[in-house]
Design an enzyme around this catalytic site. Structure first.
Site, short mmCIF file in Angstrom:
data_model
loop_
_atom_site.label_atom_id
_atom_site.label_comp_id
_atom_site.label_asym_id
_atom_site.label_seq_id
_atom_site.Cartn_x
_atom_site.Cartn_y
_atom_site.Cartn_z
N ASP A 244 43.84 40.74 44.46
CA ASP A 244 42.74 41.60 43.71
C ASP A 244 41.76 40.83 44.67
OD1 ASP A 244 42.13 43.28 41.03
OD2 ASP A 244 40.50 42.04 41.96
N ILE A 245 40.40 41.57 44.96
CA ILE A 245 39.45 41.36 45.56
C ILE A 245 38.33 40.38 44.98
CG2 ILE A 245 37.72 43.00 45.16
CD1 ILE A 245 37.45 43.39 48.32
N ASN B 123 45.45 48.79 33.03
CA ASN B 123 44.46 49.55 32.41
C ASN B 123 44.61 50.82 32.67
OD1 ASN B 123 43.09 47.05 31.26
ND2 ASN B 123 42.26 46.88 33.44
N GLY C 68 39.11 50.76 30.69
CA GLY C 68 38.77 50.04 31.75
C GLY C 68 39.19 50.14 33.09
N GLN C 69 40.01 51.32 33.37
CA GLN C 69 40.41 51.57 34.57
C GLN C 69 39.58 52.06 35.65
OE1 GLN C 69 43.82 54.72 34.61
NE2 GLN C 69 44.15 54.15 36.57
N SER C 70 39.30 51.43 36.69
CA SER C 70 38.33 51.87 37.61
C SER C 70 38.86 52.46 38.84
CB SER C 70 37.41 50.55 37.86
OG SER C 70 38.32 49.37 38.60
N HIS D 298 48.16 50.90 39.06
CA HIS D 298 48.21 49.47 39.36
C HIS D 298 48.64 48.41 38.07
CE1 HIS D 298 44.02 50.50 38.75
NE2 HIS D 298 43.98 49.08 38.34
P1 AMP Z 1 40.97 48.44 37.06
O1 AMP Z 1 39.72 47.92 36.95
O2 AMP Z 1 42.08 48.19 35.79
O3 AMP Z 1 41.27 49.98 37.64
O4 AMP Z 1 41.62 47.41 38.43
C1 AMP Z 1 41.15 47.94 39.59
C2 AMP Z 1 41.11 46.46 40.44
O5 AMP Z 1 41.01 46.71 41.83
C3 AMP Z 1 40.05 45.58 39.94
O6 AMP Z 1 40.46 44.44 39.72
C4 AMP Z 1 39.20 45.27 41.46
O7 AMP Z 1 38.79 44.06 41.61
C5 AMP Z 1 40.27 45.51 42.42
N1 AMP Z 1 39.94 46.10 43.90
C6 AMP Z 1 39.08 47.09 43.84
N2 AMP Z 1 39.00 47.14 45.31
C7 AMP Z 1 39.73 46.41 46.06
C8 AMP Z 1 40.32 46.05 47.04
N3 AMP Z 1 39.66 46.63 48.27
N4 AMP Z 1 41.01 45.22 47.50
C9 AMP Z 1 41.77 44.67 46.47
N5 AMP Z 1 41.38 44.73 44.98
C10 AMP Z 1 40.53 45.42 44.73
#
Ligand code: AMP
Ligand code: ZN
Length: 113
Positions: free
Chosen positions: A30-31, A86, A92-94, A99
């Site tokens: 994760d970034i 999520n 909180g799914q973004s 995933h």
């Molecule tokens: P969620 O908020 O549960 O949908 O998780 C999405 C995750 O993706 C978050 O923890 C972000 O930090 C991660 N994320 C977003 N962009 C990237 C990226 N380019 N590379 C790796 N992780 C990412």
């Protein structure tokens, strides 16, 4: 899905720090890590969320959990780990590509925030 961030990572259009890949799944760091170990495990097939799963995806989900177990072992999470998915806005799914967060290397509170 051209406009999906994780589909673009799978396609190699956006770089990622990969930890595992096979024909069905990809795992990468994760970034914005929320624990010393924070890996995302995703299906290569675009599935929006757990809420959009179909019965035919069962094997893929089971495979993801097997990969999670394997990675937890390889990454030294012998004291425990947490797998979080999520699902939907209020959870909180973004990123709308299903995933599984594999988190470890620290203590976790319960209930989650
Ligand atoms: P969620 O908020 O549960 O949908 O998780 C999405 C995750 O993706 C978050 O923890 C972000 O930090 C991660 N994320 C977003 N962009 C990237 C990226 N380019 N590379 C790796 N992780 C990412
Ligand atoms: Zn996608």
């Amino acid at each position: 899905m051209a406009d999906c961030l994780f589909c673009r990572i799978i396609a190699g259009e956006i770089p990622s720090n990969k930890v595992y890949e096979d024909e069905k799944v990809l795992a990468f760091h994760d970034i914005d890590k929320k624990a010393p170990v924070h890996v995302l495990i995703i299906p290569k097939k675009h599935i929006e969320s757990v809420a959009a799963l179909e019965a035919a995806d069962s094997e893929t989900v089971a495979h993801i959990f097997n990969v999670a177990r394997q990675l937890a072992e390889e990454l030294g999470l012998k004291d425990g780990f947490r797998i979080v998915t999520n699902t939907g806005k209020s959870a909180g799914q973004s990123v709308n590509h299903m995933h599984f967060h594999l988190l470890g290397g620290r203590e976790f509170g319960w209930p989650p925030g």
